[in-house]
Motif scaffolding. Structure first.
Motif, mmCIF file in Angstrom:
data_model
loop_
_atom_site.group_PDB
_atom_site.id
_atom_site.type_symbol
_atom_site.label_atom_id
_atom_site.label_comp_id
_atom_site.label_asym_id
_atom_site.label_seq_id
_atom_site.Cartn_x
_atom_site.Cartn_y
_atom_site.Cartn_z
ATOM 1 N N UNK A 136 -3.283 -5.517 -11.828
ATOM 2 C CA UNK A 136 -3.703 -4.633 -10.746
ATOM 3 C C UNK A 136 -2.629 -4.466 -9.695
ATOM 4 N N UNK A 137 -1.536 -5.192 -9.845
ATOM 5 C CA UNK A 137 -0.397 -5.005 -8.948
ATOM 6 C C UNK A 137 -0.682 -5.324 -7.499
ATOM 7 N N UNK A 138 -1.652 -6.189 -7.274
ATOM 8 C CA UNK A 138 -1.950 -6.524 -5.884
ATOM 9 C C UNK A 138 -1.263 -7.833 -5.533
ATOM 10 N N UNK A 139 -0.519 -7.824 -4.432
ATOM 11 C CA UNK A 139 0.166 -9.047 -4.030
ATOM 12 C C UNK A 139 -0.256 -9.426 -2.635
ATOM 13 N N UNK A 140 0.077 -10.637 -2.263
ATOM 14 C CA UNK A 140 -0.261 -11.112 -0.929
ATOM 15 C C UNK A 140 0.406 -10.242 0.120
ATOM 16 N N UNK A 141 1.621 -9.781 -0.175
ATOM 17 C CA UNK A 141 2.337 -8.943 0.794
ATOM 18 C C UNK A 141 1.596 -7.629 1.011
ATOM 19 N N UNK A 179 9.209 -6.476 2.454
ATOM 20 C CA UNK A 179 9.887 -6.404 3.732
ATOM 21 C C UNK A 179 10.858 -5.253 3.976
ATOM 22 N N UNK A 180 11.916 -5.101 3.201
ATOM 23 C CA UNK A 180 12.868 -4.098 3.718
ATOM 24 C C UNK A 180 12.246 -2.705 3.787
ATOM 25 N N UNK A 181 11.383 -2.389 2.824
ATOM 26 C CA UNK A 181 10.749 -1.063 2.857
ATOM 27 C C UNK A 181 9.666 -1.008 3.924
ATOM 28 N N UNK A 182 8.813 -2.001 3.908
ATOM 29 C CA UNK A 182 7.724 -2.042 4.880
ATOM 30 C C UNK A 182 8.057 -3.117 5.899
ATOM 31 N N UNK A 183 8.277 -2.728 7.167
ATOM 32 C CA UNK A 183 8.610 -3.744 8.159
ATOM 33 C C UNK A 183 7.472 -4.747 8.289
ATOM 34 N N UNK A 184 7.879 -5.921 8.566
ATOM 35 C CA UNK A 184 6.912 -6.997 8.616
ATOM 36 C C UNK A 184 6.090 -6.884 9.894
ATOM 37 N N UNK A 185 4.809 -7.072 9.783
ATOM 38 C CA UNK A 185 3.956 -6.975 10.964
ATOM 39 C C UNK A 185 3.997 -8.298 11.701
ATOM 40 N N UNK A 186 4.482 -8.257 12.945
ATOM 41 C CA UNK A 186 4.605 -9.497 13.703
ATOM 42 C C UNK A 186 3.312 -9.737 14.459
ATOM 43 N N UNK A 187 2.713 -10.875 14.177
ATOM 44 C CA UNK A 187 1.430 -11.187 14.811
ATOM 45 C C UNK A 187 1.675 -11.692 16.234
ATOM 46 N N UNK A 188 0.682 -11.533 17.119
ATOM 47 C CA UNK A 188 0.852 -12.095 18.467
ATOM 48 C C UNK A 188 1.000 -13.605 18.393
ATOM 49 N N UNK A 189 1.823 -14.138 19.287
ATOM 50 C CA UNK A 189 2.038 -15.570 19.265
ATOM 51 C C UNK A 189 3.223 -15.957 18.414
#
Lengths: 101, 357, 166, 190
Positions: free
Chosen positions: D36-41, D49-59
Motif C-alpha cells: 500500500x506504499x504507506x510509510x511513517x513519513x 524530507x527533501x521533497x516535503x519539508x519536515x513539519x517542525x512541532x512546537x517545542x
C-alpha cells in the motif's frame, strides 16, 4: 623424488623436537602446554604415515583416540591453569615454586 | 592432475566467488529494504549513477528499488578513512578482518550448487568428508571475531570476543549433532550423496524426515552467524557493536561482508542437507541434468532456495528480540544438545529396527 | 606434484611450529597459539596427502576449531602479559637444546637406517566408512573407554572451575 | 518495585506465541509499506524530507539564535550567563570592556562586542535560552545547518541576529510567568 615413509617420520621427529624445545625453553605454562600439543601432533603425523604405508587403518584409529584424549587433556589442563591463575595471578613456571625447597 | 580439471575448477571457483560476492552485496540491500518496510520506511531509493535518469522507465525504477545502492556502499567502504587507533595490537588488528572473511567463502567449496553442466559436476570440491570439512571450516570462523576482540584492546570488543567464543563453541556442538541423523539416513558424508538421497517426491526431503534436526540446525545457524536473536557478540545496544567497534572503512566492511557470506554459506548448507539441494520433485528436476539448460535451471533452483533462507534469516532479525546471554547458553547446552542426542538415538533405533526386519 | 606439496606443507608446518615455540618477534602467548593453529592446518594438509581425509577433517575440527579456540579463550580470559625476557640460565638452555638435538639426531639416524616398511607402495584409501567399522568393532572397548575419559574430564573441569562456595 | 513474573505455560516456554506475534506484527507493517506504499513519513508529515519539508512541532529545539526586541534593538546585555552555562562551550562572548561602545538602547548597561556560537559544538540543549535573563537567545526551528568549512559554522553576532529576527511578541518574563502559572494548575483538573 618420491616421498616415502622416512620423510614423513623425519618431519614428525622434527616437530616433536620443536615441541620438546618449547616445553624446555618457554616458561609460560600455556606455551608449555602448546609445546605438548605440538608433540602430540607429531605423534599423530607419524601414526598416520605408518597407517598409510602399512596399508591398514590401525594407525588412524590410534590418531582418533589421541585427538580425543588430547581434547580431554586440554580441557582439564586449561581448567587447572585457570584455577592456578586465580590463586597466584601468574602462569609463569618460576612463580610456582611452593613445592621447591 | 590433468589440466582440464584444474581449468574447470578455476572457472567454478571464480564463478562461485562472483556469485557469492554479488549475493552478499545484494543481501545487504535486501536486508535494508526489508527492515525499512517492516519499520514503515522505504529504504534506500535515491542512489543512482548519472546516466540512470536518462533510461526511460527502467532507470528511475531501479533507483527506487535501490539497485545501485550496494555499488555506492562498496565505493564508500573503500574510500572512507581507514583509521587504526593507537592502542590496538596492530598485526592482529589487520589480520582479523581477513580471517573473518575466509571461512565462510571456503565453506561454499563443498556445497553442490547444481547437478551437472556437460560432464562437470557442479561442486568445487567433491569431498568424501564434505560435512566434516564444513564443520571444520565453520569452527575456524570464530578466530576472526576472537582476534578482532583481542586486537582492539578495549573493553567492548573484548567482551564481544569472549562472548562469541563461548557462543560459537557451544552451538557448534548442537549444530554438529543435529546433522548426524541425516548421515545415518544417507550412509555417506558426501554432500552430493545427500542431495541424491533426497530425490523422488516431496517427502524425500530431509526436512520431512528430520524436522527436529532441521529445527536445531536452523537455530544453531542463527547463533553461528551471529544473527539476531543471538547477535550477542555485536549487540549494538550493550557492546556498541562488539568486536568491530574499533574498525572503520574497508576492514569494517570485511566483517560486514563476512557476516553475510556466512549467512549464504549456512543457507546453502541448510538447502543441501534438508531441502533437497538443487532438486525439485517435479518436472524431472530431481535427476542430474543431461543438457546445459537443465544444468543452469538446477543452479537457479538452488540459488532460489538459498534466497528463501536468506530472506528468512533477514526477517527473523526484525522479528525477535535479542536473547540474554544466560538464556542463550541455557538453550544451547540444556535444551538443544540433549534434544539432538535424543534425535540421533531415535533415528539410529528406527534405522536398526528397519534393517533387522 | 605430491612431493612438491609435501615439501611445501612440511616446510610450513615446521616453520609455524618453530614460530610457536621460539618466535623472535613476539613472546605473546597469542602469537604462539595462532602459529600453533597454522601448524595444525598444515599438518591437516599432510594428512590429506596421506589420504587420511577423515583424520584431516577431525584435526581441523577438534584441534584448530575447538582446542586452540579454548587456548585463546583462556589467554584472553587471564589477560596475560608478554613473557618477560629472562636472564638466560646458560647451562639449562644449553642442556635443553643439547638434549633435544641429541634426541632428534638419534631418531633421524634410526629412521634413515631403517629398512622401508613392507607396504612401501601405498594403496590405502582412508575411507570414513572403514574407519568407523573398525572403531565400532575391533576397537569398541577403547572407544567406550575414551568416552568415559571425556566424561571424567568434563566432570573434572566443572569441579575445577567452580568457585568455592562458602 | 518487584515485577511479578507469571509462570510460562508450555507453548510460551517453546517461544511459540512470541514467534507468532513477532511474525504477525512484522508482516502487518511489511505488507502495509510494500503493497500500500504507506510509510511513517507519509503519515506524519506527508512525505520524505527533501521533497516535503519536515513539519517542525512546537517545542522543537533547533539552532539557538539571538533576537531583537520590538524596537529593533539587541536584547543581549552581555551578562555571559549563557556562555557560562553552555555544556559544550559552544558560546563565546566578547564583552565591550571598560572603554567599549555603550549599549544602543536604554535600560541596558552594555551589549556584546561579539557573540559567537559554534554550531558544530552546540548540542541544542536549550540551557542558554533557559538561563538568559533578558530572553535574548532562543532555540528556533532551524534543523538543517550546513556549511563547507568549520569556520563557516561559527555564527557571529550579525548572523545570529539576522537569523533570529524581531520577536515582538516576546515580552520580558511574560512567558516565564505564564509557564509558572501553568505549573500551578498542572495536572489539569477534570
Amino acid at each position: 623424488m618420491t616421498i616415502g615413509l622416512a620423510h614423513y617420520l623425519l618431519v614428525s621427529a622434527a616437530l616433536f623436537g620443536l615441541g620438546l624445545l618449547g616445553v624446555i625453553l618457554r616458561r609460560n605454562l600455556l606455551v608449555i602446554y602448546m609445546g605438548l600439543e605440538l608433540m602430540l601432533n607429531a605423534a599423530n603425523l607419524a601414526l598416520v604415515a605408518f597407517s598409510r604405508f602399512n596399508n591398514n587403518l590401525h594407525g588412524q584409529v590410534m590418531v582418533f583416540f589421541i585427538i580425543t584424549v588430547a581434547a580431554a587433556e586440554v580441557s582439564v589442563g586449561l581448567a587447572l591453569i585457570v584455577a592456578l591463575f586465580r590463586r597466584r595471578q601468574s602462569t609463569h613456571v618460576e612463580d610456582l615454586t611452593s613445592l621447591k625447597f | 592432475m590433468d589440466w582440464q580439471f584444474l581449468a574447470f575448477s578455476l572457472v567454478k571457483i571464480i564463478a562461485a566467488f562472483a556469485v557469492v560476492m554479488t549475493m552478499v552485496a545484494y543481501s545487504v540491500l535486501v536486508e535494508r529494504k526489508v527492515s525499512a518496510f517492516i519499520q514503515d520506511r522505504l529504504g534506500p531509493n535515491r542512489t543512482q549513477p548519472f546516466f540512470a535518469k536518462y533510461i526511460p522507465g527502467l532507470g528511475p525504477l531501479l533507483t527506487r528499488w535501490g539497485v545501485f545502492q550496494p555499488i555506492a556502499d562498496g565505493l564508500k567502504a573503500f574510500l572512507k578513512e581507514d583509521f587504526t587507533p593507537a592502542h590496538v595490537r596492530k598485526v592482529y588488528f589487520w589480520l582479523a578482518p581477513a580471517i573473518a572473511m575466509v571461512p565462510s567463502l571456503l565453506t561454499v567449496a563443498v556445497i553442490p550448487f547444481g547437478s551437472m553442466m556437460g560432464a562437470q559436476k557442479m561442486v568445487i570440491a567433491d569431498l568424501d568428508v564434505g560435512i566434516l570439512y564444513t564443520f571444520g571450516i565453520v569452527s575456524l570462523g570464530v578466530y576472526g571475531i576472537v582476534l578482532a576482540g583481542y586486537a582492539a584492546n578495549s573493553k567492548y570488543p573484548f567482551l564481544g570476543g569472549i562472548r562469541s567464543t563461548a557462543q560459537m563453541i557451544s552451538y557448534e556442538i548442537s549444530m554438529g549433532l543435529s546433522v548426524i541423523p541425516i548421515f545415518l539416513l544417507v550412509g555417506s558424508l558426501n554432500l552430493g550423496d545427500v542431495v541424491q538421497h533426497q530425490t523422488g517426491g516431496w517427502f524425500a526431503w530431509h526436512i520431512f524426515r528430520q524436522p527436529l534436526g532441521f529445527f536445531i540446525f536452523l537455530i544453531a545457524a542463527f547463533a553461528e552467524t551471529n544473527r539476531l536473536p543471538f547477535d550477542l557478540p555485536e549487540a549494538d545496544q550493550e557492546l556498541v557493536g562488539g568486536y568491530h567497534t574499533e574498525y572503520s572503512s574497508i576492514k569494517f566492511a570485511l566483517f560486514f561482508m563476512a557476516e553475510y557470506a556466512a549467512m549464504i554459506a549456512v543457507s546453502g548448507m541448510m538447502v543441501t542437507l534438508f531441502f533437497g539441494g538443487w532438486t525439485l520433485p517435479f518436472l524431472g528436476l530431481d535427476q542430474p541434468a543431461a543438457t546445459l539448460g537443465m544444468g543452469l535451471l538446477h543452479i537457479l533452483v538452488f540459488l532460489g532456495k538459498v534466497c528463501c533462507f536468506l530472506l528468512l534469516i533477514i526477517w527473523v532479525r526484525w522479528m525477535l528480540p535479542r536473547f540474554r546471554y544466560d538464556q542463550l547458553m541455557d538453550l544451547g547446552w540444556r535444551r538443544f544438545i540433549p534434544l539432538a542426542l535424543l534425535n540421533i538415538v531415535v533415528t539410529a533405533g528406527v534405522l536398526a529396527l528397519l534393517a533387522s526386519k | 606434484m605430491e612431493s612438491i606439496l609435501f615439501l611445501i606443507f612440511a616446510a610450513f608446518a615446521l616453520g609455524c611450529g618453530l614460530m610457536t615455540v621460539a618466535n623472535p618477534f613476539s613472546r605473546s602467548p597469542v602469537a604462539s597459539a595462532l602459529f600453533l593453529v597454522l601448524t595444525m592446518v598444515w599438518l591437516a594438509g599432510l594428512f590429506v596427502l596421506l589420504h587420511a581425509y577423515f583424520i584431516a577433517a577431525v584435526q581441523i575440527l577438534v584441534y584448530a576449531g575447538a582446542v586452540m579456540v579454548l587456548f585463546l579463550f583462556v589467554i584472553m580470559l587471564l589477560d596475560l602479559r608478554e613473557e618477560e625476557l629472562r636472564t638466560w640460565n646458560r647451562f639449562g638452555v644449553a642442556a635443553g637444546v643439547f638434549s633435544v638435538v641429541a634426541l632428534l639426531g638419534v631418531t633421524a639416524l634410526t629412521i634413515l637406517r631403517s629398512v622401508p616398511a613392507a607396504g612401501a607402495a601405498p594403496q590405502l584409501e582412508g575411507s570414513t566408512h572403514a574407519l568407523g567399522a573398525m572403531l565400532f568393532r575391533q576397537y569398541l572397548l577403547p572407544f567406550e573407554g575414551v568416552s568415559i575419559v571425556l566424561l571424567v574430564a568434563m566432570i573434572g573441569v566443572i569441579l575445577l572451575s567452580k568457585r568455592e562456595s562458602k | 518495585m518487584i515485577v511479578e513474573r507469571k509462570p510460562l505455560n508450555l507453548a510460551e516456554r517453546f517461544y511459540l506465541p512470541a514467534l507468532g506475534n513477532g511474525f504477525r506484527v512484522t508482516w502487518k507493517h511489511f505488507r502495509k509499506t510494500l503493497f500500500h506504499g504507506r510509510t511513517a513519513a507519509d503519515e506524519t508529515s506527508g512525505g520524505y524530507y527533501p521533497e516535503v519539508p519536515w513539519k517542525v512541532e512546537p517545542g522543537y529545539r533547533g539552532a539557538p539564535y539571538l533576537v531583537r526586541d520590538q524596537s529593533g534593538d539587541t536584547k543581549c546585555v552581555s551578562c555571559q550567563l549563557c556562555e557560562f552555562v553552555c555544556p559544550p562551550k559552544a558560546i563565546r562572548i566578547t564583552p565591550p570592556g571598560p572603554g567599549g561602545p555603550p549599549a544602543d538602547r536604554a535600560n541596558a548597561e552594555k551589549m556584546p562586542r561579539e557573540f559567537e556560537i559554534n554550531m558544530l559544538r552546540c548540542i541544542f540543549c536549550g540551557l542558554c535560552q533557559e538561563v538568559c535573563p533578558e530572553e535574548a537567545i532562543f532555540l528556533q526551528k532551524d534543523y538543517s545547518l550546513t556549511g563547507l568549512t568549520r569556520e563557516e559554522m561559527v555564527y557571529n553576532k550579525e548572523r545570529l541576529l539576522a537569523l533570529g529576527g524581531h520577536h515582538t511578541g516576546i515580552q520580558k518574563w511574560k512567558q516565564k510567568a505564564d509557564e509558572a502559572r501553568a505549573q500551578e494548575s498542572f495536572p489539569v483538573p477534570g
